[in-house]
Write an enzyme that holds these catalytic residues in place. Structure first.
Site, PDB file in Angstrom:
ATOM      1  N   SER A 143      53.002  40.016   5.386  1.00  9.46           N
ATOM      2  CA  SER A 143      52.904  41.091   4.397  1.00  9.46           C
ATOM      3  C   SER A 143      54.276  41.336   3.796  1.00  9.46           C
ATOM      4  O   SER A 143      55.304  41.159   4.474  1.00  9.46           O
ATOM      5  CB  SER A 143      52.395  42.375   5.060  1.00  9.46           C
ATOM      6  OG  SER A 143      52.535  43.486   4.189  1.00  9.46           O
ATOM      7  N   TYR A 156      52.291  48.541  11.322  1.00 11.72           N
ATOM      8  CA  TYR A 156      51.754  47.289  10.776  1.00 11.72           C
ATOM      9  C   TYR A 156      52.877  46.445  10.175  1.00 11.72           C
ATOM     10  O   TYR A 156      52.967  45.237  10.421  1.00 11.72           O
ATOM     11  CB  TYR A 156      50.707  47.628   9.724  1.00 11.72           C
ATOM     12  CG  TYR A 156      50.129  46.456   8.975  1.00 11.72           C
ATOM     13  CD1 TYR A 156      49.051  45.751   9.493  1.00 11.72           C
ATOM     14  CD2 TYR A 156      50.637  46.079   7.728  1.00 11.72           C
ATOM     15  CE1 TYR A 156      48.498  44.686   8.789  1.00 11.72           C
ATOM     16  CE2 TYR A 156      50.092  45.017   7.029  1.00 11.72           C
ATOM     17  CZ  TYR A 156      49.021  44.325   7.556  1.00 11.72           C
ATOM     18  OH  TYR A 156      48.475  43.272   6.864  1.00 11.72           O
TER      19      TYR A 156
END
Length: 252
Positions: A143, A156
């Site tokens: 990400s 995350y």
């Protein structure tokens, strides 16, 4: 470029929808046989039908952080299609939404167990069963949050930062037979990311130089390239697929 996976087998985790299904569909369209894994059998069965049925794709339901599930899925790939040439570590969770400093540590541990340790477990399983002797290519779906700090999904993001470095580490260890790369998307329009844009998509997209959010196909095309022989001299790299948002100093 002529991305071609004819005669190759790919295993994609978290593949019942979103980015995972997008990557699986792209690989299948380029000739690959595909093994899909995710938690829900019904959604996987629908995905298999979408990809052309049992002659082209099969599904193995289970949890990404379950070693028995990983072994079962890897064995199914080799037994059904005769090889396991491509692994896509896409499965990811985010049970915590808020500042990292306020995160429940049990939730943080679970995030790492699936997003980071799970990806390593899948890679170990694929390497042991096939890639050590025959070679292969691994792609980790990271990400942009693993590169640039941002609000709301800090735990995350940290797990994805670890995944990015794990990509480099494994690439150094497994070459030349196995290449390991990653993609780092910004916000892609999937159910998983809805909390980041739902009800404010136009506002969210306005921060991007490309003036739109991503769609699974954007990531799938990049993934297919990195996994293919066209990228045979690329390993340990993380390709940012973010519509330019990191140029604007944000993560979407």
């Amino acid at each position: 470029m002529t991305v071609d996976f004819t005669g190759k087998t790919a295993l994609v985790t978290g593949a019942s929808r979103g980015i995972g299904l997008g990557i699986a569909a792209e690989l299948a369209a380029c000739g690959a046989n595909v093994v899909l894994t995710a938690r829900k059998k019904e959604a996987l069965d629908e995905a298999v039908a979408q990809l052309g049925g049992p002659g082209r794709a099969i599904a193995v339901a289970g949890k990404a952080d379950d070693p028995e599930h990983r072994a079962e899925a890897v064995a199914a790939a080799v037994e059904t299609f005769g090889s396991l040439d491509v692994l896509v570590n896409n499965a990811g969770i985010n049970p915590h939404f808020g500042p990292l400093i306020e995160a429940d540590l049990s939730a943080v541990r679970k995030i790492f167990e699936v997003n980071t340790v799970g990806a390593l477990g899948w890679t170990q399983a694929a390497y042991t069963a096939w890639m050590r002797e025959h070679g292969g290519s691994v792609l980790n779906v990271a990400s942009i949050g693993g590169i640039v700090a941002g609000p709301f999904i800090g735990a995350y993001n940290v797990s994805k930062a670890a995944l990015i470095h794990m990509t480099r580490q494994l690439a150094a260890e497994l070459g030349p037979a196995v290449r390991v790369n990653a993609v780092a998307p910004a916000v892609v329009k999937t159910r998983f990311a809805e909390a980041l844009y739902e009800g404010r998509e136009e506002e969210a997209a306005s921060a991007y130089p490309m003036k739109r959010l991503g769609v699974p196909e954007d990531v799938a095309k990049a993934a297919a390239y990195l996994l293919s022989d066209d990228a045979s001299w690329i390993t340990g790299e993380t390709l940012v697929v973010d519509g330019g948002i990191s140029l604007a100093g944000g993560v979407g």
